[in-house]
Design a protein around this motif. Structure first.
Motif, mmCIF file in Angstrom:
data_model
loop_
_atom_site.group_PDB
_atom_site.id
_atom_site.type_symbol
_atom_site.label_atom_id
_atom_site.label_comp_id
_atom_site.label_asym_id
_atom_site.label_seq_id
_atom_site.Cartn_x
_atom_site.Cartn_y
_atom_site.Cartn_z
ATOM 1 N N LEU A 24 25.168 51.809 32.957
ATOM 2 C CA LEU A 24 26.249 52.298 32.102
ATOM 3 C C LEU A 24 26.422 53.814 32.182
ATOM 4 O O LEU A 24 27.545 54.308 32.307
ATOM 5 C CB LEU A 24 26.002 51.870 30.652
ATOM 6 N N ALA A 25 25.327 54.571 32.092
ATOM 7 C CA ALA A 25 25.442 56.031 32.136
ATOM 8 C C ALA A 25 26.092 56.489 33.436
ATOM 9 O O ALA A 25 26.953 57.378 33.443
ATOM 10 C CB ALA A 25 24.068 56.672 31.965
ATOM 11 N N GLY A 26 25.675 55.891 34.540
ATOM 12 C CA GLY A 26 26.263 56.244 35.825
ATOM 13 C C GLY A 26 27.729 55.853 35.921
ATOM 14 O O GLY A 26 28.532 56.584 36.503
ATOM 15 N N ALA A 35 30.393 62.917 31.844
ATOM 16 C CA ALA A 35 29.301 63.313 32.726
ATOM 17 C C ALA A 35 28.082 63.767 31.934
ATOM 18 O O ALA A 35 26.936 63.577 32.348
ATOM 19 C CB ALA A 35 29.769 64.424 33.660
ATOM 20 N N ALA A 36 28.318 64.373 30.749
ATOM 21 C CA ALA A 36 27.213 64.882 29.928
ATOM 22 C C ALA A 36 26.657 63.830 28.974
ATOM 23 O O ALA A 36 25.654 64.081 28.298
ATOM 24 C CB ALA A 36 27.677 66.102 29.138
ATOM 25 N N GLY A 37 27.296 62.687 28.898
ATOM 26 C CA GLY A 37 26.786 61.626 28.025
ATOM 27 C C GLY A 37 27.075 61.822 26.558
ATOM 28 O O GLY A 37 26.426 61.200 25.707
ATOM 29 N N ARG A 38 28.075 62.673 26.210
ATOM 30 C CA ARG A 38 28.429 62.874 24.809
ATOM 31 C C ARG A 38 29.358 61.751 24.367
ATOM 32 O O ARG A 38 30.582 61.860 24.409
ATOM 33 C CB ARG A 38 29.120 64.232 24.610
ATOM 34 N N ALA A 58 18.658 56.452 28.834
ATOM 35 C CA ALA A 58 19.694 56.838 29.798
ATOM 36 C C ALA A 58 20.857 57.559 29.139
ATOM 37 O O ALA A 58 21.690 58.157 29.834
ATOM 38 C CB ALA A 58 20.204 55.594 30.529
ATOM 39 N N LEU A 59 20.926 57.514 27.795
ATOM 40 C CA LEU A 59 22.024 58.153 27.058
ATOM 41 C C LEU A 59 21.448 59.068 25.986
ATOM 42 O O LEU A 59 21.674 58.875 24.780
ATOM 43 C CB LEU A 59 22.920 57.083 26.422
ATOM 44 N N PRO A 60 20.702 60.111 26.373
ATOM 45 C CA PRO A 60 20.016 60.953 25.391
ATOM 46 C C PRO A 60 20.950 61.756 24.492
ATOM 47 O O PRO A 60 20.545 62.186 23.408
ATOM 48 C CB PRO A 60 19.162 61.880 26.266
ATOM 49 N N SER A 61 22.180 61.966 24.926
ATOM 50 C CA SER A 61 23.126 62.765 24.134
ATOM 51 C C SER A 61 24.067 61.915 23.290
ATOM 52 O O SER A 61 24.987 62.448 22.657
ATOM 53 C CB SER A 61 23.955 63.669 25.062
ATOM 54 N N ALA A 62 23.837 60.624 23.284
ATOM 55 C CA ALA A 62 24.727 59.728 22.539
ATOM 56 C C ALA A 62 24.344 59.685 21.063
ATOM 57 O O ALA A 62 23.182 59.874 20.697
ATOM 58 C CB ALA A 62 24.662 58.328 23.127
ATOM 59 N N ASP A 63 25.337 59.439 20.224
ATOM 60 C CA ASP A 63 25.116 59.153 18.811
ATOM 61 C C ASP A 63 25.398 57.674 18.580
ATOM 62 O O ASP A 63 26.387 57.138 19.086
ATOM 63 C CB ASP A 63 26.030 59.998 17.925
ATOM 64 N N TRP A 64 24.529 57.041 17.794
ATOM 65 C CA TRP A 64 24.603 55.596 17.603
ATOM 66 C C TRP A 64 25.062 55.272 16.180
ATOM 67 O O TRP A 64 24.573 55.841 15.216
ATOM 68 C CB TRP A 64 23.243 54.963 17.872
ATOM 69 N N TYR A 65 26.002 54.350 16.086
ATOM 70 C CA TYR A 65 26.558 53.953 14.787
ATOM 71 C C TYR A 65 26.437 52.439 14.642
ATOM 72 O O TYR A 65 26.977 51.679 15.446
ATOM 73 C CB TYR A 65 28.027 54.355 14.690
ATOM 74 N N GLU A 66 25.725 52.012 13.611
ATOM 75 C CA GLU A 66 25.557 50.584 13.380
ATOM 76 C C GLU A 66 26.685 50.072 12.493
ATOM 77 O O GLU A 66 26.953 50.630 11.426
ATOM 78 C CB GLU A 66 24.205 50.291 12.728
#
Length: 353
Positions: A24-26, A35-38, A58-66
């Motif tokens: 997914l990140a790729g 490209a930055a994963g934001r 693989a998505l260290p810059s992502a924010d997760w919402y449940e």
């Protein structure tokens, strides 16, 4: 000069294969979405939550919402929560409810949406509509279609078989919906978009004739592709017309009248498609639909999803109220409750003979 061609609204990319989730990140980077994963990732507390640990590295810059449910309130809340961040795109990871919530929330904040499906229960993965629960029961909301579709076949094979079967019911119902659209054209003069019909009908035929079982990788690929084609058909038509006729009116009526007892959407519309085809006098199509539904363990009579004959009759009679202005076999015949009851009895006898 006449217009010699037209643009077809469709996703920018569609990835249907094993291992797609881990890539997914790729995929987001290759498609120049992020490209930055934001990214903002909306997940359910079910399949999405279980996959979060797998994707987070693989998505260290992502924010997760449940997301707790598939309601309009949840979609509005998600949009408000995302406004505090600065994102390149949004990913909706989960089943149909999460993707519908994600489509609505992404539209409110102006973000492109990537739908990452963990099951194939219905064509919402690519459609320009969000089906959300509201105070009145359930509503349909027009939204932009996802910019990208990701389906990992390995993940889909782990989904409950009932969800995969429901997707087959949803796609096969295209055949009835297209027949209703063509009926409207002949009776009322409503324009029919031939390209939209060709796509929706092809999707339905592909599933109607496929010999594979629910565990067959080729069937899962065919189903995922058919759901995408159904969504594109709706984009072309500018409405749900190529995938929603009397079959969906009956399903929506069951949702409205019996909200605590409604079955899977695909189960209901599959049954609705079989009965609507019977009402149109299309006995061969009725038989083909019933055979395919049964092959995949889907219901072909109301009692198989927990409704009595009286309740199903009530839903069919109420069904035209769910889509005012739409013309299907139900509006054309304008059956009384007793007529519906008799027709349903004849249908049950026919499918059980």
């Amino acid at each position: 000069m006449p217009v010699l061609t037209r643009l077809v609204p469709s996703p920018v990319f569609v990835e249907i294969r094993s291992g797609a989730l881990d890539a997914l990140a790729g995929i987001l980077a290759d498609q120049r979405l992020s490209a930055a994963g934001r990214i903002a990732v909306a997940i359910s507390n079910g399949s999405g939550a279980r996959l979060r640990a797998r994707l987070e590295p693989a998505l260290p810059s992502a924010d997760w919402y449940e997301v707790t449910d598939g309601s309009l309130d949840s979609a509005v809340l998600l949009a408000e929560q995302m406004r505090a961040g600065h994102y390149d795109a949004m990913v909706a990871l989960g089943g149909g409810k999460i993707i519908d919530v994600g489509k609505y929330a992404a539209a409110r904040v102006g973000l492109p949406l990537v739908a990452v499906a963990t099951n194939l229960a219905h064509d919402g993965i690519c459609s320009p509509v969000s089906i959300l629960d509201n105070d009145a029961g359930r509503g349909s909301y027009g939204v932009p279609s996802p910019i990208g579709i990701v389906v990992d076949l390995d993940v889909i094979r782990q989904a409950p078989p009932r969800f995969v079967a429901a997707g087959i019911g949803d796609v096969v119902s295209n055949l009835s919906a297209c027949a209703d659209w063509e009926l409207s054209h002949s009776v009322t003069g409503e324009p029919v978009d031939g390209l939209a019909v060709a796509m929706a009908r092809s999707a339905g035929e592909n599933l109607l004739r496929h010999p594979g079982s629910l565990t067959d990788r080729d069937l899962l690929t065919t189903l995922a592709e058919a759901l995408v084609l159904s969504g594109i058909a709706m984009n072309i038509a500018g409405s749900t017309r190529p995938s929603s006729g009397a079959c969906h009116e009956i399903s929506h009526a069951l949702d409205v009248l019996f909200p605590k007892r409604s079955a899977q959407h695909g189960e209901q519309v599959g049954l609705g498609a079989a009965f609507a085809s019977f009402l149109r006098g299309e006995r061969e199509l009725t038989g083909l639909i019933v055979d395919r539904l049964r092959f995949h363990g889907l219901p072909v009579t109301a009692d198989q999803i927990g409704f009595t004959e009286e309740e199903f009759t009530k839903a069919v009679h109420y069904a035209p109220n769910t889509r005012p202005g739409r013309f299907t076999i139900l509006e054309h015949l304008d059956l009384s409750p007793s007529d519906i009851r008799d027709s349903y009895a004849d249908y049950v006898q026919a499918v059980n003979s």
